[in-house]
Design a protein around this motif. Structure first.
Motif, short mmCIF file in Angstrom:
data_model
loop_
_atom_site.label_atom_id
_atom_site.label_comp_id
_atom_site.label_asym_id
_atom_site.label_seq_id
_atom_site.Cartn_x
_atom_site.Cartn_y
_atom_site.Cartn_z
N PRO A 86 37.92 -13.57 8.76
CA PRO A 86 38.67 -14.08 7.61
C PRO A 86 37.70 -14.58 6.53
N GLY A 87 37.98 -14.22 5.28
CA GLY A 87 37.13 -14.65 4.18
C GLY A 87 35.80 -13.94 4.11
N ALA A 88 35.70 -12.78 4.74
CA ALA A 88 34.44 -12.03 4.77
C ALA A 88 33.97 -11.72 3.35
N PRO A 89 32.66 -11.80 3.14
CA PRO A 89 32.12 -11.51 1.80
C PRO A 89 32.06 -10.03 1.46
N VAL A 90 32.39 -9.18 2.42
CA VAL A 90 32.40 -7.73 2.18
C VAL A 90 33.75 -7.17 2.58
N THR A 91 34.17 -6.14 1.89
CA THR A 91 35.42 -5.47 2.23
C THR A 91 35.20 -4.53 3.41
N GLY A 92 36.27 -4.08 3.99
CA GLY A 92 36.17 -3.11 5.07
C GLY A 92 35.50 -1.83 4.63
N GLU A 93 35.79 -1.42 3.40
CA GLU A 93 35.19 -0.20 2.86
C GLU A 93 33.68 -0.37 2.65
N GLN A 94 33.28 -1.53 2.13
CA GLN A 94 31.85 -1.79 1.93
C GLN A 94 31.13 -1.84 3.27
N ALA A 95 31.75 -2.49 4.25
CA ALA A 95 31.16 -2.58 5.59
C ALA A 95 31.03 -1.20 6.22
#
Length: 112
Positions: A86-95
């Motif tokens: 939760p609140g990750a600094p990267v999106t799923g796409e970026q990751a």
């Protein structure tokens, strides 16, 4: 450190090696850190910085190639895990893009 070691190595801190990382630090801090004369390689040897590379095709030390392979796979897993928090600094796409990049490099280090 052996003066007769003909191999090209990777730095032990694979993800913190190379020009891209130095550029990131330089843009963040406003100055580039000096490159060290000697570094610890992925195989555990202390080698001249000039005898290291971030390019898989240039690395000739088998233990260093194996180390870099593992480190890139570990990084890919960490990035994916981070993106699910939760609140990750990267999106799923970026990751996913970062993980794909790391896994491709890991594959290049494993074949050689």
């Amino acid at each position: 450190m052996s003066e007769t070691d003909p191999h090209i190595h990777v730095e032990q801190k694979v993800m913190q090696a190379g020009a891209a990382y130095r550029n990131l630090i330089a843009s963040s801090l406003g100055r580039a850190p000096d490159a060290p004369d000697v570094v610890t390689a992925g195989c555990g040897l202390r080698v001249p910085y000039a005898m290291t590379s971030t390019r898989p095709e240039s690395v000739t030390c088998l233990a260093c190639r194996e180390h870099a392979h593992r480190e890139h796979l570990r990084y890919a897993e960490q990035v994916e895990r981070l993106s699910r928090m939760p609140g990750a600094p990267v999106t799923g796409e970026q990751a996913a893009k970062a993980a794909r990049w790391a896994r491709e490099l890991a594959k290049r280090f494993s074949s050689g």
